[in-house]
Structures are given as C-alpha cells and as structure tokens.
Design an enzyme around this catalytic site. Sequence first.
Site, PDB file in Angstrom:
ATOM      1  N   GLU A 187       0.810  -1.227   0.000  1.00  0.00           N
ATOM      2  CA  GLU A 187       0.000   0.000   0.000  1.00  0.00           C
ATOM      3  C   GLU A 187       0.837   1.269   0.000  1.00  0.00           C
ATOM      4  O   GLU A 187       0.419   2.298  -0.542  1.00  0.00           O
ATOM      5  CB  GLU A 187      -0.921   0.050   1.233  1.00  0.00           C
ATOM      6  CG  GLU A 187      -1.975  -1.035   1.295  1.00  0.00           C
ATOM      7  CD  GLU A 187      -1.566  -2.167   2.208  1.00  0.00           C
ATOM      8  OE1 GLU A 187      -2.247  -2.394   3.218  1.00  0.00           O
ATOM      9  OE2 GLU A 187      -0.534  -2.813   1.909  1.00  0.00           O
ATOM     10  N   ASN A 188       2.008   1.219   0.621  1.00  0.00           N
ATOM     11  CA  ASN A 188       2.809   2.439   0.739  1.00  0.00           C
ATOM     12  C   ASN A 188       3.590   2.788  -0.521  1.00  0.00           C
ATOM     13  O   ASN A 188       4.348   3.753  -0.525  1.00  0.00           O
ATOM     14  CB  ASN A 188       3.751   2.347   1.948  1.00  0.00           C
ATOM     15  CG  ASN A 188       4.708   1.170   1.847  1.00  0.00           C
ATOM     16  OD1 ASN A 188       4.368   0.126   1.323  1.00  0.00           O
ATOM     17  ND2 ASN A 188       5.914   1.338   2.369  1.00  0.00           N
TER      18      ASN A 188
END
Length: 229
Positions: free
Chosen positions: A57-58
């Site tokens: 996600e990052n």
Amino acid sequence: TGGAMTTAEKKPLDRQTMCSRLAMEFEDGWIANLGAGMPTLCSNYDFKEKDIIYQSENGLIGYGPLAKEGEEQPNLVNAGVQYVTLRPGSAIVHHADSFSVIRGGYVNVTVLGSYEVAENGDFANWKTSGRKGGGIGGAMDLAVGAQRVWIALEHVTRDGKPRLLKRCALPVTAVGVVQRVVTDLGLFDVTPEGFVMREIAPGYTPEDVQAVTEAKLIISPDLKPLYVT
C-alpha cells in the site's frame, strides 16, 4: 484416511506453514498484497519457477524478500514497516497511485490477518477506539478491490474462544468477500453453504476442529492432512 490422520501427534501448524500453504495457491504472474504481521510470511515460500509480484500500500510494486540484517535501507519498507529489498523491474510509486492499483482491481490476491471470519465470508480485522488491537489501515480497500481475499489467523483466541464464527461480533471490515482461510488447524474454503474444511493439521480429527469452531463445518469428502510441498 481418517485412521491415518489420528495416528500422528496433535500439533497445531506453525505460522510459516500456514502462510506457505496459502502461498502454494498463488499462480504465476499474480500481483499479491500481503497484510502486516503473519501474512508477510507468504513471501518466504519458495515459488521455484513462479514469478509473484508483491505490491504494498505504501507504494512498492515488485519488491523482493525481507532485507537481511545489516542490509536494511531505512526508507525501503513494506506496509508492515519491515525492511525489504527491490527486485529488477520494481517500482516505487506515489501512495495514491498504489491505492489506484488496489481500487482498480489489479491485485490478484490479498492475504490479510483477522480477528474473526464468518461462515458467510464477512471478516473483522480491526477494533474500535479504546480496544486493544490494530486499526483498519488499507484493509477496507483491499477487501473490496482485490480479486481474491484470503485470511490467515489462529483458530482460537488466547483464551480459547473460536475465531471461525456464524457471524462476526466485531465491526466488519467487509461483507462476504473471504474465499479461503488458513488457521493453525487447517485449510478452509468459504462457500455459499459455509466453511468447507479441505485440509487438516496432522493428528487432528474433524471432531477436534469442530469442537473449537462456532460455525458448522462441512467436511470435504477429499479431506487430507495439510502439508507444504
């Protein structure tokens, strides 16, 4: 077969075995998202000739194994804040672009941890303010954006209460999305009829597992001991 499964010593599966068993189901070329905690162990499985693209996600796409001690890059971590490595062809993208990959349906599978899973495919992997436990994080996006949602969790809580339930008691992360579950006692598919136990921890009987499961289990006619190959 049933007799053979009762001869071995009862020993719950360890976390690496649980996650490796799910990883065995990954297909070549899949984009996979691994939730923080236990699910990151899926990346330790030896995929041999398969090429699995890990997405975080990052903003990491195509990252590699966890970094060895002494080789950590302070700015290179996965969503679980573990130091990772980069593979040839990997990319670092904006946080928003990473979520566009998720929300656009490009993630073939996400493996998430959870506190509870219900027989209708609901799951709860966060707790409300003031209660000990994790926040919802990116799970709500993954739960509805990923093509497949698989869950890895211990079969019971620390005080022995079931985690495979008829209905979730905690706030639900997403409704009806879970397709496969692995616990330290076996591998289960979520079907319209409920939990189907496909594989069982060596030494256990279906009756043993049902005794610590609130939901009614459907025992596969092809039930076999769970092993990693």
